[in-house]
Design a protein around this motif. Structure first.
Motif, short mmCIF file in Angstrom:
data_model
loop_
_atom_site.label_atom_id
_atom_site.label_comp_id
_atom_site.label_asym_id
_atom_site.label_seq_id
_atom_site.Cartn_x
_atom_site.Cartn_y
_atom_site.Cartn_z
N UNK A 40 74.79 38.40 69.26
CA UNK A 40 73.38 38.57 69.55
C UNK A 40 73.03 37.89 70.86
N UNK A 41 72.01 38.40 71.53
CA UNK A 41 71.57 37.82 72.78
C UNK A 41 70.04 37.79 72.80
N UNK A 42 69.47 36.66 73.25
CA UNK A 42 68.04 36.59 73.49
C UNK A 42 67.85 36.43 75.00
N UNK A 92 73.35 44.31 56.67
CA UNK A 92 72.93 42.92 56.65
C UNK A 92 73.18 42.26 58.00
N UNK A 93 72.21 41.53 58.49
CA UNK A 93 72.35 40.77 59.72
C UNK A 93 71.64 39.44 59.57
N UNK A 94 72.11 38.46 60.34
CA UNK A 94 71.49 37.15 60.29
C UNK A 94 71.87 36.31 61.48
N UNK A 135 73.21 31.60 67.05
CA UNK A 135 74.45 31.62 66.25
C UNK A 135 74.35 32.72 65.19
N UNK A 136 75.35 33.60 65.17
CA UNK A 136 75.35 34.69 64.19
C UNK A 136 75.76 34.18 62.82
N UNK A 164 78.44 37.63 54.80
CA UNK A 164 78.62 36.99 53.49
C UNK A 164 77.61 35.88 53.24
N UNK A 165 77.03 35.32 54.32
CA UNK A 165 76.06 34.24 54.18
C UNK A 165 74.62 34.75 54.17
N UNK A 166 74.45 36.05 54.34
CA UNK A 166 73.11 36.64 54.26
C UNK A 166 72.83 36.92 52.79
#
Length: 669
Positions: free
Chosen positions: A7-9, A123-125, A152-153, A157-159
């Motif tokens: 991901x990028x901001x 799923x994304x987080x 940080x992505x 599995x953690x979503x």
């Protein structure tokens, strides 16, 4: 940059520095931004859970895929209304978001922001850190990558979010969110008018629903002004037994060009109301004496009343909620400030709204005053003796009496104080009627309490004839003082009575006003001065006190009864205390008079000569110093009040009226 960053901001650090990471100042404003995002995502349910150091906000909106996260959510300044014009896809809602910077507000209350989202099963987080962003700002331009931040992505599995929607988790909280969940629910409810089953949009905090209805005082409004036929349901929401008056207004706001020609007509809905008691506008620590402006279902300005030059007692009773969607049109400039709590005051649309509010408030003030006068008169005349008094007046005096009773009815007083003011008001009325000066009552208004005081102050010449009961009590005290005074105990006896009965010095000084802070400061200053007294000065003085009465600051100094004092040494002594008191009064920002009264047992040394006596009195008057002899104090007070008592026969009718008001009031209740 390595491809491992999912991901990028993209941020222009100059803009971010300008906005800062403390975009908002309180938790309700921040949570309102997250709720607004959920509304724009077509969510029907938003759940907020607050732990000791964590806030979790979960919605069932459409969620985001990876492209949505990078291109929309993490794109600071993303203008949704340009990229995705029109209403939302599922429920055809009017979009609240516009600037694309509300997400930055999360960092004003939390160090870490975790976002989990599910869209179409994907799923994304990711996790964002305020410290990491601040560090990159500080290192720029040395690190050569000052416009991009890489959250940080989170592995899929953690979503933990399973259903479609978005979850925002705030940790590392920087401030206490709220004293109680109930308080926070109320604060959130006041920021939206689209929460509830009617809009298929429900917000739950700690398991209980956030009620998006009008604020608490709404159901206890006394008078209501509502704008446009769309706002008629507000009348039904009000308690039918408590709403005494409702009026529909057109709600048309007109903008004009520099020549005053009409350019555009806009429509305002909503309401403005007044409560019965100002205490109803206090909810815990929050003041509800505001008129909020809602735009697209969300609070855009907390209080437009603060921008409208409106004065008068009625403003203390106001509360309202105006809906003005024309302030946020897609094809017009955005006039919301960065913190989303105010509107740009220079914008013509806002100025037109402000001018319209001013005109509406003028109408409300006029009608409120009429209604309150009518109600005040009705309530006063429920007391039988007052009703009989009004009926016994001639037509002209009766109209003025009704007006006076109505004005008293406007004041926020408890029952006992209102009865006392009825009594004083009737005394003032009878006094002025006796003098043929009833027109002076026209200067009395609830907004001008000083004028009421001035009218009452004119009662001095017939005070005792009207206050027979008070005069009797005063004469009893004077007689007791007269019989107890002996040459060897004058100081002690006078001290006992004088400080509790200042009217012995001046009939208009009825009672002292409580000023604890001023008295504490004065005691401290006087203690410093007393430390510098000579032994002779200490022997010559019995006691010194400070009192606040009738708008005047008074120093009262009791001298030993057997001492013969010199006027010059006396002035030198009291000047120090006089100056100290004046300094403290000026420090309060007020310009109130100061007087020093010295009670002495024997005439001053210079008073043996008539010319020197007059000269010394003039000298003391310049410094607002007055000297009173013990014996003169007692004899003058007794003689004055005995003369007042002799007027009892001519005041008998009024005295009986005043005496019976309290009795009849108790019977009426």
């Amino acid at each position: 940059m390595p491809k491992s960053n999912k991901y990028e901001m993209h941020i222009n650090l100059n803009i971010l520095n300008h906005l800062g990471l403390k975009l908002y100042s309180n938790a309700p404003a921040v949570l309102a931004e997250v709720i607004a995002n959920a509304w724009d995502a077509d969510a029907t349910h938003v759940d907020i859970e607050i732990a000791d150091d964590k806030i979790t906000i979960t919605d069932d909106g459409h969620g985001m895929n990876e492209a949505d996260i990078n291109e929309k959510y993490l794109n600071v300044g993303y203008e949704r209304r340009k990229a995705e014009p029109g209403q939302t896809a599922r429920y055809h809602r009017t979009v609240m978001g516009r600037k694309g910077i509300g997400k930055l507000s999360l960092f004003s209350i939390a160090d870490t922001v975790e976002v989990q989202t599910v869209r179409n099963g994907e799923k994304n987080g990711f996790v964002m850190s305020a410290k990491n962003i601040a560090s990159q700002i500080q290192d720029f331009p040395q690190n050569g990558d000052g416009n991009t931040y890489y959250p940080d992505a989170l592995p899929a599995s953690e979503v933990v979010l399973t259903n479609e929607g978005t979850r925002v988790v705030l940790t590392g909280l920087k401030q206490q969110v709220s004293k109680t969940p109930d308080t926070l629910r109320k604060q959130l409810a006041r920021r939206f008018c689209v929460i509830g089953t009617e809009y298929d949009f429900n917000v739950v905090l700690q398991g209980d629903s956030v009620n998006g209805a009008p604020p608490e005082p709404f159901r206890t409004l006394e008078y209501l002004w509502y704008f446009g036929s769309e706002s008629a349901p507000y009348v039904e929401i009000c308690d039918a037994h408590k709403l005494a008056y409702g009026e529909r207004r057109d709600g048309i706001v007109v903008t004009a060009n520099e020549n005053g020609d009409e350019t555009t007509r806009y429509h305002v809905t909503g309401w403005i109301g007044t409560v019965r008691n100002t205490a109803e506008l206090t909810d815990g620590e929050e003041n509800l004496n505001k008129i909020g402006v809602m735009v697209r279902g969300k609070l855009a300005q907390e209080d437009i009343l603060a921008d409208v030059p409106a004065g008068g007692l009625y403003t203390k009773y106001l509360v309202g909620e105006l809906h003005a969607d024309f302030l946020d049109l897609d094809d017009a400039d955005d006039i919301a400030t960065s913190n989303r709590r105010e509107l740009l005051k220079a914008d013509p649309r806002y100025q037109a709204l402000r001018n319209w509010v001013r005109e509406e408030l003028q109408n409300i003030q006029r009608r409120w005053t009429e209604l309150r006068n009518e109600q005040g008169e009705r309530e006063a005349r429920q007391i039988e003796v007052i009703d009989g008094w009004v009926r016994g007046l001639n037509r002209g005096a009766r109209l003025q009496a009704k007006s006076l009773l109505g004005k008293i009815g406007q004041l926020p007083l408890d029952a006992d104080d209102r009865i006392a003011l009825y009594q004083q008001g009737i005394l003032a009325f009878e006094s002025l009627r006796y003098k043929g000066s009833l027109d002076k009552l026209e200067q009395v208004s609830p907004e001008n309490l000083d004028a009421i005081t001035e009218v009452f102050a004119e009662l001095d010449d017939i005070e005792a004839s009207l206050y027979y009961r008070i005069v009797q009590e005063r004469l009893r005290i004077i007689k007791a003082l007269h019989t107890q005074v002996a040459d060897n105990a004058k100081e002690k006896v006078v001290q006992k009575y004088l400080y509790e009965h200042l009217w012995l010095l001046d009939p208009s000084w009825d009672r002292a006003t409580e000023t604890p802070l001023m008295e504490q400061n004065i005691q401290s200053e006087f203690a410093k001065l007393d430390a510098g007294l000579t032994a002779e000065e200490k022997r010559g003085r019995y006691d010194i006190k400070y009192k606040m009465t009738s708008g005047k600051h008074v120093i009262i100094e009791l001298k030993r009864a057997n001492r013969v004092l010199d006027v010059y040494s006396l002035l030198a002594q009291v000047d120090k205390y006089n100056n100290a008191l004046r300094k403290l009064v000026r420090a309060t920002g007020k310009d109130e008079p100061v007087e020093v009264v010295c009670i002495v047992g024997k005439p001053l040394a210079q008073w043996t000569d008539a010319e020197q006596k007059e000269q010394s009195k003039r000298m003391m008057a310049v410094q607002n110093v007055r000297v009173v002899l013990y014996d003169e104090l007692i004899e003058d007070a007794y003689r004055s009040y005995q003369a007042f008592l002799d007027k009892n026969r001519e005041a008998g009718r009024v005295f009986r009226l005043i005496q019976n008001i309290e009795t009849d009031a108790q019977r009426a209740n």
